[in-house]
Motif scaffolding. Sequence first.
Motif, PDB file in Angstrom:
ATOM      1  N   GLU A 362       1.173  -1.223   0.495  1.00 25.01           N
ATOM      2  CA  GLU A 362      -0.496   0.391   0.242  1.00 25.01           C
ATOM      3  C   GLU A 362       1.032   1.289   0.054  1.00 25.01           C
ATOM      4  N   SER A 363       0.318   2.114  -0.401  1.00 18.45           N
ATOM      5  CA  SER A 363       1.506   3.369  -0.670  1.00 18.45           C
ATOM      6  C   SER A 363       0.072   5.182  -0.454  1.00 18.45           C
ATOM      7  N   VAL A 364       0.630   6.050  -0.737  1.00 17.84           N
ATOM      8  CA  VAL A 364      -0.002   7.449  -0.410  1.00 17.84           C
ATOM      9  C   VAL A 364      -1.040   7.153  -1.805  1.00 17.84           C
ATOM     10  N   CYS A 365      -2.107   8.655  -1.350  1.00 16.15           N
ATOM     11  CA  CYS A 365      -3.754   7.880  -2.109  1.00 16.15           C
ATOM     12  C   CYS A 365      -2.613   9.448  -2.749  1.00 16.15           C
ATOM     13  N   ILE A 366      -2.746   9.101  -4.052  1.00 13.82           N
ATOM     14  CA  ILE A 366      -1.997  10.797  -5.520  1.00 13.82           C
ATOM     15  C   ILE A 366      -3.060  11.113  -5.574  1.00 13.82           C
ATOM     16  N   ARG A 367      -4.737  11.449  -5.504  1.00 17.36           N
ATOM     17  CA  ARG A 367      -6.056  11.728  -5.257  1.00 17.36           C
ATOM     18  C   ARG A 367      -6.294  11.513  -7.753  1.00 17.36           C
ATOM     19  N   CYS A 368      -5.772  10.973  -7.599  1.00  9.62           N
ATOM     20  CA  CYS A 368      -6.295  10.491  -8.841  1.00  9.62           C
ATOM     21  C   CYS A 368      -7.526  10.577  -9.262  1.00  9.62           C
ATOM     22  N   GLY A 369      -8.279  10.052  -8.393  1.00 12.85           N
ATOM     23  CA  GLY A 369      -9.557   9.889  -8.840  1.00 12.85           C
ATOM     24  C   GLY A 369     -10.546   8.816  -9.301  1.00 12.85           C
ATOM     25  N   LYS A 370      -9.092   7.971  -9.983  1.00 12.95           N
ATOM     26  CA  LYS A 370      -9.531   6.665 -10.357  1.00 12.95           C
ATOM     27  C   LYS A 370     -10.800   5.500  -9.966  1.00 12.95           C
ATOM     28  N   CYS A 371     -10.970   5.772  -8.532  1.00 13.80           N
ATOM     29  CA  CYS A 371     -11.692   4.763  -7.694  1.00 13.80           C
ATOM     30  C   CYS A 371     -12.870   5.768  -7.958  1.00 13.80           C
ATOM     31  N   VAL A 372     -13.309   7.138  -8.171  1.00 11.34           N
ATOM     32  CA  VAL A 372     -14.580   7.839  -8.263  1.00 11.34           C
ATOM     33  C   VAL A 372     -15.226   7.077  -9.705  1.00 11.34           C
ATOM     34  N   ALA A 373     -14.049   7.739 -10.295  1.00 13.21           N
ATOM     35  CA  ALA A 373     -14.676   6.613 -11.755  1.00 13.21           C
ATOM     36  C   ALA A 373     -15.336   5.799 -12.282  1.00 13.21           C
ATOM     37  N   ALA A 374     -14.592   4.288 -10.263  1.00 15.47           N
ATOM     38  CA  ALA A 374     -14.982   3.196 -10.960  1.00 15.47           C
ATOM     39  C   ALA A 374     -15.881   3.243 -10.561  1.00 15.47           C
ATOM     40  N   CYS A 375     -16.635   3.936  -8.824  1.00 12.56           N
ATOM     41  CA  CYS A 375     -17.573   3.338  -8.583  1.00 12.56           C
ATOM     42  C   CYS A 375     -18.382   3.485  -8.979  1.00 12.56           C
ATOM     43  N   PRO A 376     -19.628   2.501  -9.330  1.00  9.39           N
ATOM     44  CA  PRO A 376     -20.992   2.333  -9.747  1.00  9.39           C
ATOM     45  C   PRO A 376     -21.782   2.796  -8.645  1.00  9.39           C
ATOM     46  N   MET A 377     -21.241   3.619  -7.685  1.00 13.66           N
ATOM     47  CA  MET A 377     -22.212   4.069  -6.304  1.00 13.66           C
ATOM     48  C   MET A 377     -22.046   5.470  -6.794  1.00 13.66           C
ATOM     49  N   SER A 378     -21.737   5.483  -7.366  1.00  8.31           N
ATOM     50  CA  SER A 378     -21.321   7.084  -7.315  1.00  8.31           C
ATOM     51  C   SER A 378     -20.446   7.408  -6.055  1.00  8.31           C
ATOM     52  N   LEU A 379     -20.441   6.790  -5.001  1.00  8.99           N
ATOM     53  CA  LEU A 379     -19.107   6.950  -4.260  1.00  8.99           C
ATOM     54  C   LEU A 379     -17.508   8.146  -4.006  1.00  8.99           C
ATOM     55  N   MET A 380     -17.132   8.052  -3.109  1.00 11.72           N
ATOM     56  CA  MET A 380     -15.780   8.560  -3.223  1.00 11.72           C
ATOM     57  C   MET A 380     -14.839   7.992  -2.034  1.00 11.72           C
ATOM     58  N   PRO A 381     -14.534   6.867  -2.959  1.00  6.29           N
ATOM     59  CA  PRO A 381     -13.370   6.042  -1.825  1.00  6.29           C
ATOM     60  C   PRO A 381     -12.401   6.581  -1.197  1.00  6.29           C
TER      61      PRO A 381
END
Lengths: 443, 266
Positions: A362-381
């Motif tokens: 695990e490394s630090v979050c780089i705020r790329c927003g890929k998780c936001v784009a991938a989330c089918p529930m429109s969350l911000m993981p």
Amino acid sequence: MIKAIKSFRGGIKPGHHKVTAELETVKMPLPSKVVIPMLQHIGAPCMPLVKKGDRVLVGQKIGDSEQMIAAPVHSSVSGTVTDVRPVLYSTGVEVMAVEIKPDGLQEVHESVAPPVYTDKEGLLRSIRESGLVGLGGAGFPTCVKLSPPPGKVLDVLVINGAECEPYITSDYREMMENPEGIVEGTKRVMEITGVAKAFIAIEENKPLAIESISSLIKDGDNIEVVSLATRYPQGGEKQLIYTVTGRRVPVGKLPADVGVLAQNVATVAFIANYLKTGMPLIKKKVTIDGGAAANPMNVEVLIGTPLKEVFEFCGGFCEEPRKIIMGGPMMGVAQYSLDNSVLKQTNALLAFNENQAVETKESVCIRCGKCVAACPMSLMPLYINANVMRGNFEETMKYHVNDCMECGCCSYVCPASRHLVQSMRQAKAELRKLAARKQGGKN
Amino acid sequence: MVEIIIAVLIISGLGLIFGVGLSYASKVFAVEVDERVTQIREVLPGANCGACGYSGCDGFANAVVEGEAPTNGCPVGGNAVAQEVAGIMGVEPEGIKRTAARVLCNGRNSVSKEKYEYQGIDTCAAAASHFGGHKACTYGCLGHGDCKNACPFDAIVMVGGIARIVEDRCRACGMCVLACPKNLIEIIDKTKKYSVMCMSKDKGAVTRSHCQVGCIGCTKCVRACPQQAISMEGTLAKIDYSKCDNCGECTKVCPTMAIRVMDFGE
């Protein structure tokens, strides 16, 4: 056959790896013992009804609960109860389990007979008695789902044959080997719930299944086969309902609130069989796969069979397994021991080798927003994760963490390999704890 | 020049009006604060830990003055604070027992077995939610330090994979008790030196297979205790601290050294 009208947001396209798809299901012979836990569903655990030394028969009820949200547990073999002991459930709680040594006779219990009922309540009661839970993986008691809360009217039934997780093909085999059962079960569920219209939704990468089911549907059945885009998590309840009916389940609501009932293909096939034979839920189609499994295949396994014996039946391991997962690679639960048993909601057992179960740091979050784009529930993981790491669990509520279905898309795409899903799960657990503490007053 | 004078006059006029208004409002709408609240607030430690059960030190001070909370309700301040608070309230001081938290597990990594290799969020709560954690013993300390992170007094250290409490620094606020997902931490009278350092409810043989220093329920300590302070709760020995007189007979007979002297000073 029609095409899905909508497409859900986000999601991912993992490799299919469905190598077991065209392999006929093999029936596994009797195991040397079965260990049947009293909790194989979402809800309250059952109390064992048998004790050490009792003789039990196939289909005999060995555990039940008085709670509303629970499903009774039945013996999958005939034999002698050798122990009633606590075992660990995946969440870490201890539940009682009944260990039975089969005598090989497989005598059927007298209670196993086609259910007799006069009204809808009677029918729902007998479905509860069958011990049926949602066989798609979550394991919610089916009878509870079939009786929507008063005031809610159901008008559409969606049968889930998406099977969007990689590797798993057990539902596909059900669709290929028992399409009559699925169509029959769909009709029965329509009768039970009074729903006029049903859709059987299948991902388009399973053309043979779409064909085999379509060919059985006659005009006037009011059943439609829908082909879905192949994307994960197409089989997620809310995603499926949206793609098939165009209805959105609002935040914190259930599918019943928009008049939809969703059921897995294997669940409806079981209902059809149960109403004919009365045999409760004692066996399960399970996909055995993964790089360490010698012979990937589909097997029909008795519930309670130790994982070790299932793998042995399938030719054992071709190399040392690094990780064994019960369920799919996206949402399944890693197992710590091969002594654990196959449960009602188990649909796959995956033995991953060193290469497949490679762990990245695990490394630090780089705020790329890929998780936001991938989330089918429109969350911000990423923000939920950040708050969980700081211990701000109440803050995660603002990010609607309770809408997360733990599909795993965010963790899959995260370039920093952050434990996103785990932190969601953690936040949900802590919020439940906080709510309980508030309810209990000063503590 | 005239413009400047006008501006000065307007600003000073406004100042005068607001000044009069504010001084009037401060007289008429003044909120009476019991001076004892301020005094009590001053003698409290000010950690705002919430161990008293109120929302920080202010909440506790208010509650004492309103008669809701006892004068010795601050476990962090101890006897000294309790006496001062009682003095301010003008009542007899009630003494409080010096207590400290204790982690009732001795299963360091060197003596206990692991069930699986854990990879994930580095907290005990997260680890415990997967089959009860990576320790073979489902009751044992997982050692990710949830209690350490919760401790406002820096009184918890991780030693060999388990949490240990530095009793000199511990103020018995109980934050760690709430943080521990395994419920391993208890607040115990500091003067009592002996504790059963195990919470395993497993049978003796199972406990032994998981950990070399667990309580296996042999009941030797129950027989050895001259004060009859030890009883069995299932397979686990429990010391009744109201009877214990620190004689140490139990620790001499314990075959797994599960009963230990607590001496984690600074």
